[in-house]
Design a protein around this motif. Structure first.
Motif, PDB file in Angstrom:
ATOM      1  N   SER A  14       0.868  -1.273   0.029  1.00  0.00           N
ATOM      2  CA  SER A  14      -0.089   0.045   0.025  1.00  0.00           C
ATOM      3  C   SER A  14       0.679   1.444  -0.075  1.00  0.00           C
ATOM      4  O   SER A  14       0.204   2.302  -0.251  1.00  0.00           O
ATOM      5  N   SER A  15       1.967   1.057   0.242  1.00  0.00           N
ATOM      6  CA  SER A  15       2.767   2.418   0.317  1.00  0.00           C
ATOM      7  C   SER A  15       3.231   2.555  -0.967  1.00  0.00           C
ATOM      8  O   SER A  15       4.008   3.819  -1.392  1.00  0.00           O
ATOM      9  N   ARG A  17       3.576   3.982  -4.697  1.00  0.00           N
ATOM     10  CA  ARG A  17       2.605   4.942  -5.410  1.00  0.00           C
ATOM     11  C   ARG A  17       2.198   4.451  -6.990  1.00  0.00           C
ATOM     12  O   ARG A  17       2.791   3.561  -7.277  1.00  0.00           O
ATOM     13  N   GLU A  18       1.929   5.296  -7.681  1.00  0.00           N
ATOM     14  CA  GLU A  18       1.713   5.279  -8.919  1.00  0.00           C
ATOM     15  C   GLU A  18       2.860   4.569  -9.962  1.00  0.00           C
ATOM     16  O   GLU A  18       2.798   3.667 -10.585  1.00  0.00           O
ATOM     17  N   THR A  35      -6.921  -4.665  -6.942  1.00  0.00           N
ATOM     18  CA  THR A  35      -6.691  -3.483  -6.034  1.00  0.00           C
ATOM     19  C   THR A  35      -8.084  -3.323  -5.167  1.00  0.00           C
ATOM     20  O   THR A  35      -8.887  -4.080  -5.144  1.00  0.00           O
ATOM     21  N   THR A  36      -7.987  -2.157  -4.464  1.00  0.00           N
ATOM     22  CA  THR A  36      -8.790  -1.978  -3.382  1.00  0.00           C
ATOM     23  C   THR A  36      -9.556  -0.690  -3.891  1.00  0.00           C
ATOM     24  O   THR A  36      -8.958   0.298  -4.681  1.00  0.00           O
ATOM     25  N   ASN A  38     -10.082   2.186  -2.601  1.00  0.00           N
ATOM     26  CA  ASN A  38      -9.303   3.631  -2.311  1.00  0.00           C
ATOM     27  C   ASN A  38      -8.028   3.687  -2.905  1.00  0.00           C
ATOM     28  O   ASN A  38      -7.479   4.638  -3.245  1.00  0.00           O
ATOM     29  N   ARG A  39      -7.520   2.560  -3.570  1.00  0.00           N
ATOM     30  CA  ARG A  39      -6.165   2.739  -4.244  1.00  0.00           C
ATOM     31  C   ARG A  39      -6.349   2.622  -5.924  1.00  0.00           C
ATOM     32  O   ARG A  39      -5.746   2.843  -6.545  1.00  0.00           O
ATOM     33  N   ARG A  40      -7.691   2.463  -6.197  1.00  0.00           N
ATOM     34  CA  ARG A  40      -8.121   2.301  -7.446  1.00  0.00           C
ATOM     35  C   ARG A  40      -7.697   3.409  -8.496  1.00  0.00           C
ATOM     36  O   ARG A  40      -7.242   3.668  -9.543  1.00  0.00           O
ATOM     37  N   GLN A  42      -5.183   5.508  -7.857  1.00  0.00           N
ATOM     38  CA  GLN A  42      -3.896   5.478  -7.925  1.00  0.00           C
ATOM     39  C   GLN A  42      -3.204   4.654  -9.250  1.00  0.00           C
ATOM     40  O   GLN A  42      -2.166   4.694  -9.318  1.00  0.00           O
TER      41      GLN A  42
END
Length: 70
Positions: A14-15, A17-18, A35-36, A38-40, A42
């Motif tokens: 989760s840390s 990034r793109e 993915t989840t 909230n991460r979609r 990114q």
């Protein structure tokens, strides 16, 4: 089953990034990304020419074409 299908599991923490996600998806020519919700945001899915499906784990709303809720 995964190996027979030619798949490789690459965990992305989760840390990340793109940039690291993009590098791994492009290098591996990823077809599926899990993915989840909230991460979609990114995930620059439009930049992955091989991506066929994005599986969203958790409560997902307003799915785009090729996205599946799990």
């Amino acid at each position: 089953f995964i190996i027979e299908g030619g798949a490789i599991i690459v965990p992305l923490y989760s840390s990340f990034r793109e940039s690291p996600v993009k590098a791994r998806m492009l290098d591996g020519r990823g077809k599926i990304l899990v993915t989840t919700p909230n991460r979609r945001a990114q995930v620059p899915a439009e930049e992955f020419p091989e991506l066929e499906h994005m599986i969203i784990v958790g409560e997902a709303e307003d799915l785009d074409a090729g996205e599946l809720a799990w």
